[in-house]
Design a protein around this motif. Structure first.
Motif, PDB file in Angstrom:
ATOM      1  N   ARG A 278      -5.848 -32.328  28.746  1.00  0.00           N
ATOM      2  CA  ARG A 278      -5.331 -32.955  27.525  1.00  0.00           C
ATOM      3  C   ARG A 278      -4.205 -32.083  26.974  1.00  0.00           C
ATOM      4  O   ARG A 278      -4.440 -31.078  26.329  1.00  0.00           O
ATOM      5  CB  ARG A 278      -6.438 -33.096  26.486  1.00  0.00           C
ATOM      6  CG  ARG A 278      -7.695 -33.789  26.991  1.00  0.00           C
ATOM      7  CD  ARG A 278      -7.436 -35.245  27.338  1.00  0.00           C
ATOM      8  NE  ARG A 278      -8.653 -35.884  27.784  1.00  0.00           N
ATOM      9  CZ  ARG A 278      -9.548 -36.436  26.961  1.00  0.00           C
ATOM     10  NH1 ARG A 278      -9.362 -36.367  25.656  1.00  0.00           N
ATOM     11  NH2 ARG A 278     -10.622 -37.031  27.437  1.00  0.00           N
TER      12      ARG A 278
ATOM     13  N   LYS B 263     -16.211 -41.165  26.390  1.00  0.00           N
ATOM     14  CA  LYS B 263     -15.554 -41.814  27.526  1.00  0.00           C
ATOM     15  C   LYS B 263     -15.592 -40.908  28.754  1.00  0.00           C
ATOM     16  O   LYS B 263     -15.831 -41.379  29.881  1.00  0.00           O
ATOM     17  CB  LYS B 263     -14.113 -42.158  27.178  1.00  0.00           C
ATOM     18  CG  LYS B 263     -13.384 -42.981  28.244  1.00  0.00           C
ATOM     19  CD  LYS B 263     -11.996 -43.369  27.748  1.00  0.00           C
ATOM     20  CE  LYS B 263     -11.334 -44.336  28.722  1.00  0.00           C
ATOM     21  NZ  LYS B 263     -11.211 -43.793  30.092  1.00  0.00           N
TER      22      LYS B 263
ATOM     23  N   ASP C 132     -12.709 -38.342  22.602  1.00  0.00           N
ATOM     24  CA  ASP C 132     -12.805 -38.995  23.910  1.00  0.00           C
ATOM     25  C   ASP C 132     -13.959 -38.468  24.764  1.00  0.00           C
ATOM     26  O   ASP C 132     -14.042 -38.776  25.957  1.00  0.00           O
ATOM     27  CB  ASP C 132     -11.492 -38.817  24.687  1.00  0.00           C
ATOM     28  CG  ASP C 132     -10.351 -39.626  24.086  1.00  0.00           C
ATOM     29  OD1 ASP C 132     -10.639 -40.704  23.529  1.00  0.00           O
ATOM     30  OD2 ASP C 132      -9.188 -39.182  24.163  1.00  0.00           O
TER      31      ASP C 132
END
Length: 261
Positions: A103, A117, A114
């Motif tokens: 990221r 996910k 996130d």
């Protein structure tokens, strides 16, 4: 020949043997790390159970650009890939895979958004979360940073995933410029609170630099050295994971014939 002459010759011969043995000795392991800088007493119990019962281990490295190296072959020399190589070598009976979830330019709080996910898509047994650098560079409130890291670890643990926290890289170029202490302390606080291990990359790399094992001034431009640093991170991280999961490894043999343990 007097007794003293004979004794002198014997001592000289002994010294010659010792000198010859020293000359033939293996060079020092560049990855050597004092034990107190490695994981503490926090265990990776889920990793240990999965490895024992399923003979498999899926790891995801979550973090920023320091999990990669530039160039077309950079991925294969960065520490996540070297971690996978080290674990496969030392745990040949396990199916080991290490993936990255990089990221760029994200705070810890943004990464937390996130995490569900990541768990759903990749189904890891272990997440190595490297964080703190971007927050420090942008002056994020250390308490907000600590709260975000704690929330992220809680989410991962609630999903049945083990966690290793990894702090920042050490660079002698920026050591006096970027204030890292509050963020390092926040990571340690969360680690104690959530009972998860910390890979103290900052202290380990500083030790390598101070001990003359790596010239980290040159590492920013010398790709060969940068690759060696990443390889050592992968090897020492693998040894720490194996210890914290209470696994039984085969002894790793490096090119120098030594082990990072």
């Amino acid at each position: 020949m007097t007794m003293w002459t004979a004794l002198g010759r014997a001592v000289a011969a002994t010294l010659l043997v010792l000198c010859a043995a020293t000359a033939r000795a293996e060079p020092a392991d560049p990855c050597a790390v004092p034990g107190y800088l490695l994981f503490g007493e926090s265990l990776l119990q889920r990793v240990g159970a999965t490895a024992t019962n399923e003979k498999a281990l899926k790891i995801v490295v979550l973090g920023g650009s320091s999990a990669s190296l530039p160039g077309p072959d950079g991925v294969s020399f960065a520490f996540p890939a070297r971690l996978e190589v080290a674990l496969r070598r030392r745990l040949p009976n396990l199916k080991v895979s290490v993936a990255t979830d990089i990221r760029f330019r994200q705070t810890a709080e943004q990464m937390v958004d996130d995490i569900e996910k990541l768990v759903t898509d990749q189904k890891p047994n272990l997440v190595i979360w490297q964080t703190g650098t971007y927050d420090a560079l942008h002056g994020i409130d250390p308490e907000e940073f600590r709260s975000a890291v704690s929330e992220g670890v809680e989410k991962l643990q609630s999903a049945g995933v083990d966690v290793v926290l990894m702090n920042m890289q050490y660079s002698p170029r920026t050591d006096s410029v970027v204030a890292l202490t509050a963020y390092v302390d926040a990571i340690r606080w969360v680690a104690r609170e959530r009972e998860v291990p910390v890979y103290d990359r900052l202290a380990i790399m500083r030790h390598w630099y101070d001990a003359g094992q790596f010239d980290l001034y040159a590492a920013t431009k010398d790709m060969k050295m940068a690759k060696s640093v990443h390889d050592c991170i992968g090897r020492t991280l693998a040894a720490s994971i194996i210890d914290a999961a209470r696994l039984e490894p085969q002894e790793e043999k490096s090119q120098e014939g030594t082990s990072p343990r």
